[in-house]
Design a protein around this motif. Structure first.
Motif, mmCIF file in Angstrom:
data_model
loop_
_atom_site.group_PDB
_atom_site.id
_atom_site.type_symbol
_atom_site.label_atom_id
_atom_site.label_comp_id
_atom_site.label_asym_id
_atom_site.label_seq_id
_atom_site.Cartn_x
_atom_site.Cartn_y
_atom_site.Cartn_z
ATOM 1 N N LYS A 190 -5.014 -0.017 5.713
ATOM 2 C CA LYS A 190 -5.377 -0.888 4.597
ATOM 3 C C LYS A 190 -4.773 -2.280 4.764
ATOM 4 O O LYS A 190 -5.394 -3.292 4.417
ATOM 5 C CB LYS A 190 -4.918 -0.271 3.272
ATOM 6 C CG LYS A 190 -5.899 0.796 2.780
ATOM 7 C CD LYS A 190 -5.438 1.477 1.502
ATOM 8 C CE LYS A 190 -6.372 2.604 1.144
ATOM 9 N NZ LYS A 190 -7.701 2.174 0.649
ATOM 10 N N ALA A 213 -1.727 3.303 4.776
ATOM 11 C CA ALA A 213 -1.223 2.003 4.319
ATOM 12 C C ALA A 213 -1.379 0.970 5.435
ATOM 13 O O ALA A 213 -1.738 -0.188 5.189
ATOM 14 C CB ALA A 213 0.248 2.136 3.915
ATOM 15 N N HIS A 240 0.821 -1.227 0.000
ATOM 16 C CA HIS A 240 0.000 0.000 0.000
ATOM 17 C C HIS A 240 0.848 1.267 0.000
ATOM 18 O O HIS A 240 0.438 2.299 -0.521
ATOM 19 C CB HIS A 240 -0.969 -0.015 1.187
ATOM 20 C CG HIS A 240 -2.063 -1.038 1.022
ATOM 21 N ND1 HIS A 240 -3.016 -0.947 0.036
ATOM 22 C CD2 HIS A 240 -2.328 -2.184 1.707
ATOM 23 C CE1 HIS A 240 -3.837 -1.985 0.118
ATOM 24 N NE2 HIS A 240 -3.436 -2.763 1.125
#
Lengths: 428, 428
Positions: free
Chosen positions: B145, B142, B132
């Motif tokens: 995610k 990131a 990410h």
């Protein structure tokens, strides 16, 4: 062709200024009149009571054909730096033939004599300075004391002693000194000021001091105001107030100045121009125990530092103007001619200037990058007086000064409305 | 002996806080209750609505025995840094046995699981983060995610997804993570918050969000205010208003923030903690075209940066908190225990602390130089966790924070009246 040059602040434009223009024109009988004017901050170390665009408009209505801006970095220096920037701008404009400045004494000969001594420093004078520095005096004070000693046995001693105490005479001496430094062809002369003492705080009739007039404006005493300034100046000031711009007082900077003086660590403070001889300690301590700016100034004040000196130094802190930078600026002088406004005649003069001048002329600030690139190109080839780095630094300060000034407008909405880079030049 | 530790801001103290204390005490049945509290600036990147002394007084009247100040440099960081400072303070106090925090989910097990993953970063999780980051996401995004990916096939996926979106749960996860980092013996647990959503902006009855309550105070809707906060909190807030101190809103910082963001050059800005991914450009451009702070924030805002993130970063700019400094502060953790106030029981606890603690305990800020010298002496001989430079830097930020905060008081006279170094500790 005769071109009269004036060095002004017009903070605000008043009857005394009007009289000065009239007298100066009588002496020179000029084809054009150009003035170099402080921008949004003035030599007292304060924001101007109305902004430079409004002051330009008034000046154009009262006998000035072309208004140039004194770069910010010179406008808030002491008499020496202020003169270096303003004489530099007029000299480098290449069109001015005569400069007339106001003076308390009106005695150009003696001022010239003093200027000569300050510039060339004869051995005896140097010795006196050295002595007073050793005694623990600051350089400006030691220099003044050395002048006293130098002229001690002079016939004109009394007149000289008076001159070196008067603020306009001191400025005048610096104009003369700097015109010698630039080796200019401009002819300098002075006229005796018909006006109240620069520092007189109260209304003294039709001719009142700018200090008194600013106080009248802040007190909203418009009846009295009308008596002390020309009608055009009066109307424009009222318009600025109605537009939520003026009047701007020093106290408007309260949060900015107390924040900055409370937050800046000592090791940063001592790099700032004017911060020496223990001033850093007084500023730090005073900032913490002051609620507003008059308190701050009173707390910092000692015999050693005048109020004006303190206020100028505070502006240097606000704008992060270091000793190092001022040294450079004063070595190279102004790096551009910034035009604030003109009338029809002023435009003619500007066109003549364009053919003669070596400095870039800025009429559209937003195009400064283009100008910068042109300077850089020239730098590679020619013998130059403009340096791209210095140009950029000086110009950036003008922009920053206006960006901070716009925060002070009475109606806060105006803080975003007037962008310095896109603002239009004043054409009358 | 049981000592309950709480991590709070009390901005201001309301019915939800009162409920939380009651529930936490039911669970732990403590002999003493100690809270570590943000000082004059809070994690939202704003000044607190009333100052830390007033908030301390209220807390002492509502079940807290001893109030410690979270050092400023941790109080305005993101969840990770905030947790590092607050857990660090409670851990290093050496007396706390239990911490209870509020949470949206109330699910300590799952939060623990997530904390474990964030801390030890299993290979699969690391791979997701890397992916990410490469996709161009900021590290926090990131990471979030990657959590989504990691739990994608998990049974509790729906619960987990919910948790990592809730602000109190996110803080809770960071508390758990940091307690592992400090390898503390303190037992952490959570209770489901009985309150409006943290970000709910409107009055929702007896239990309203702090955001809603601050709005009610700024609107001077005192009738409504009375319903949402305990009587003691209500009385103190009114007193602060009568004394010309509170309420302090973010907009009070208008001049300071617009000045600083307009004046700071890009090369300085990018050194500041949190200024990255083009934020410097957005700040510079937005500062010039904003008249007030809500406009400034709206102009800076993009999908990439939350409002809170922007406000925290702006405070870092105001206080010149660089990336380099935060790295160090987060490596070493809090360097002292600053006591804001106590009641009789709190004094007992403080005395016990004094025998156990390795950090200096600051009860009289004006004596910090003495403390500093003691640290320096120890530094030469012992195995230490306090470093004199770091101590001084962290403590200095607390002082600066209060000096700037005092500029925001409604009655400007108060800006000099309350000196942080000489102000008395609150004793009830």
């Amino acid at each position: 062709m005769k071109v009269l040059g004036l060095i002004v602040e017009y903070n605000p434009f008043h009857n005394g200024h009007k009289y000065h223009i009239k007298q100066a024109k009588k002496i020179v009988n000029p084809d054009y009149t150009v003035a170099v004017m402080s921008g949004n901050f003035v030599q007292r170390g304060e924001p101007a009571i109305i902004d430079k665009y409004a002051r330009t408009e008034i000046a154009l209505q009262n006998g000035i054909d072309l208004l140039l801006e004194l770069p910010f970095v010179y406008s808030i220096q002491d008499a020496g730096g202020f003169a270096l920037g303003s004489i530099g701008t007029l000299h480098r404009s290449k069109v001015v033939t005569d400069i007339i400045f106001g003076s308390e004494s009106g005695d150009i000969e003696i001022m010239n004599e003093i200027a000569h001594i300050l510039l060339y420093q004869p051995g005896k004078f140097k010795k006196y300075i050295k002595y007073h520095l050793k005694e623990g005096h600051s350089y400006p004070n030691a220099r003044k004391k050395a002048l006293y000693d130098y002229f001690e046995k002079d016939d004109k001693k009394d007149i000289i002693y008076k001159i070196i105490e008067k603020s306009n005479d001191i400025l005048g001496i610096e104009y003369l000194k700097n015109s010698k430094l630039y080796n200019t062809n401009i002819h300098l002369n002075c006229i005796k000021r018909k006006s109240a003492d620069y520092n007189e705080e109260n209304y003294t009739g039709e001719i009142s001091s700018a200090t008194a007039i600013r106080k009248i404006i802040l007190d909203e005493n418009y009846k009295l105001l009308e008596k002390t300034i020309p009608e055009t100046s009066y109307q424009k000031i009222l318009q600025e107030i109605n537009d939520g711009k003026g009047p701007i007082s020093y106290e408007n900077m309260r949060d900015i100045i107390l924040y900055k003086t409370r937050i800046t660590p000592k090791e940063e403070l001592i790099k700032i121009y004017g911060v020496k001889e223990g001033l850093e300690k007084r500023i730090i301590e005073s900032a913490q125990r002051s609620s507003d700016l008059s308190e701050l100034l009173a707390n910092i004040k000692t015999k050693r530092f005048t109020y004006t000196r303190i206020k100028r130094t505070i502006l240097n802190i606000i704008f992060d103007i270091t000793d190092e930078k001022i040294q450079k600026f004063n070595e190279y002088g102004p790096q551009y001619i910034r035009v604030l406004g003109f009338n029809k005649k002023g435009k003619e003069l500007l066109n003549q200037m364009k053919n003669k001048v070596k400095l870039p002329i800025i009429t559209t600030p937003s195009r400064y990058i283009k100008i910068l690139n042109e300077i850089r190109k020239k730098e590679l080839s020619e013998d130059i007086i403009v340096h791209s780095d210095m140009f950029l630094e000086q110009f950036n300060y003008d922009i920053k000064a206006s960006e901070i000034y716009s925060l002070l407008y009475q109606n806060k909405e105006n803080s975003k409305k007037y962008n310095e880079l896109t603002r239009q030049i004043i054409i009358k």
